[in-house]
Design an enzyme around this catalytic site. Structure first.
Site, PDB file in Angstrom:
ATOM      1  CG  ASP A  57      -1.853   1.153   1.334  1.00  0.00           C
ATOM      2  OD1 ASP A  57      -1.646   2.160   0.631  1.00  0.00           O
ATOM      3  OD2 ASP A  57      -2.812   1.073   2.125  1.00  0.00           O
ATOM      4  CE  LYS A  92      -4.522   6.559   5.146  1.00  0.00           C
ATOM      5  NZ  LYS A  92      -4.799   5.469   6.125  1.00  0.00           N
ATOM      6  CE1 TYR A 146      -9.468   9.500  -8.965  1.00  0.00           C
ATOM      7  CE2 TYR A 146     -10.821  10.829 -10.443  1.00  0.00           C
ATOM      8  CZ  TYR A 146      -9.776   9.938 -10.242  1.00  0.00           C
ATOM      9  OH  TYR A 146      -9.043   9.488 -11.317  1.00  0.00           O
ATOM     10  CE  LYS A 150      -5.938  10.537  -9.451  1.00  0.00           C
ATOM     11  NZ  LYS A 150      -4.702   9.745  -9.602  1.00  0.00           N
ATOM     12  NE  ARG A 187     -13.428   3.515 -14.618  1.00  0.00           N
ATOM     13  CZ  ARG A 187     -12.145   3.206 -14.490  1.00  0.00           C
ATOM     14  NH1 ARG A 187     -11.223   4.064 -14.849  1.00  0.00           N
ATOM     15  NH2 ARG A 187     -11.780   2.034 -14.013  1.00  0.00           N
TER      16      ARG A 187
END
Length: 328
Positions: A57, A92, A146, A150, A187
């Site tokens: 991770d 995270k 999200y 980014k 999506r």
């Protein structure tokens, strides 16, 4: 032999990048924790002496022995269904994970490419979207976990470049599709194709007038590869500028799959972008890149891939268990 670390390597784009770098003669270190990735996507590398896998991770400390030339950071949930179920982990991986990988790149004197997204533009007020547009993002909306992950990722990457002189690259990825996507991940392409395979009506959110621009995975990987090896530091849009409304696209899928389904309509999700189209002038100028594979060809390849999956593979593709990550 040059060595590259690819995070999110068992994911859709990550696994295709592994293919490309193996083909180009690199030694590939693949890293994934399988939160959204699939072991099957990298199974074909078993026994390849130029490939090694690390189950890890990236939000935890990262240690890689030996030299490292390049890092490609593609570890992140990327679909609405995923990042809305694991919002903390999404934040995270964009913050702590990116920080860890930038630190690793600094320690190894490696060039790092960060996978950003067209979602940094939010629901855009500029169309098509150019790299100098700052975006229209709701920081506290459900999609903010999200979008802001980014946007922070881009900010800290540029800070490392300016403060430490780190060699950095940022790709802003627009809707990309192809084999190894997961069905029902939220999506539009896998959602429509999954419904077509199950004989269900295709669900269109809103009135279907919102637009998207779909880029086939081989074109996307080519653009990413060229950007990594370029001298350009700022973000670059990589996507297909051929825009289509979701309503028209649903009709294309029905025609492609040869089914008799109709489209049904549901309420538009909060902050869902109404327009999405990349301006790729910069990629054309800097990288000599533009997409080559048309939507009709790419969609056929993608649908044939989904249709070829066994019942067990379809189940794995459609179901994801986040119970080990929900509380983190």
């Amino acid at each position: 032999m040059k060595k590259v670390l690819i995070t999110g390597a068992a994911g859709f784009l990550g696994s295709h990048l592994c293919d490309r770098f193996i083909k180009e003669g690199y030694f590939v270190i693949a890293m994934d924790n399988f939160i959204t990735g699939n072991k099957k996507n990298i199974q074909h590398f078993e026994g390849n002496q130029n490939f090694t896998f690390i189950h890890h991770d990236v939000t935890k400390h990262i240690n890689i022995d030996g030299n490292l030339d390049y890092i490609l950071h593609f570890a992140s949930p990327a679909s609405p269904i995923d990042y809305l179920k694991i919002p903390i982990q999404t934040l995270k991986v964009g913050s702590l994970g990116t920080h860890n990988l930038l630190g690793l790149a600094k320690a190894k004197n490696a060039r790092i490419l960060i996978a950003s997204t067209s979602e940094v533009y939010g629901d855009p007020l500029v169309h098509p979207q150019t790299e100098d547009y700052y975006g229209n993002v709701n920081t506290i909306g459900p999609r903010g976990v999200y979008d802001e992950a980014k946007r922070f990722q881009e900010s800290i990457t540029m800070a490392y470049h300016r403060f430490h002189g780190l060699e950095t690259r940022i790709v802003r990825i627009f809707n990309t599709y192809g084999p190894r996507m997961r069905l029902n991940d939220g999506r539009v392409i896998p959602a429509f194709m999954g419904q077509a395979l199950r004989g269900e009506d295709l669900t269109v959110f809103g009135d279907g007038s919102q637009t998207r621009s779909f880029c086939y995975v081989d074109d996307q990987v080519e653009g990413i590869y060229r950007l990594l090896l370029s001298d350009y530091v700022g973000p670059v849009n990589i996507g297909n500028p051929h825009e289509i409304s979701i309503k028209e696209f649903a009709e294309e899928i029905i025609k492609l799959t040869g089914t008799t389904q109709k489209t049904i309509y549901k309420a538009l999700p909060v902050n869902d972008p109404m327009q999405r189209q990349p301006d790729i002038s910069l990629a054309k100028k800097l990288l000599g890149w533009e997409p080559k594979i048309g939507r009709e060809q790419g969609m056929k390849i993608t649908f044939d891939y989904f249709r070829s999956l066994t019942k067990e593979e379809l189940y794995i593709s459609e179901h994801r268990d986040f119970k080990n990550f929900i509380k983190k």
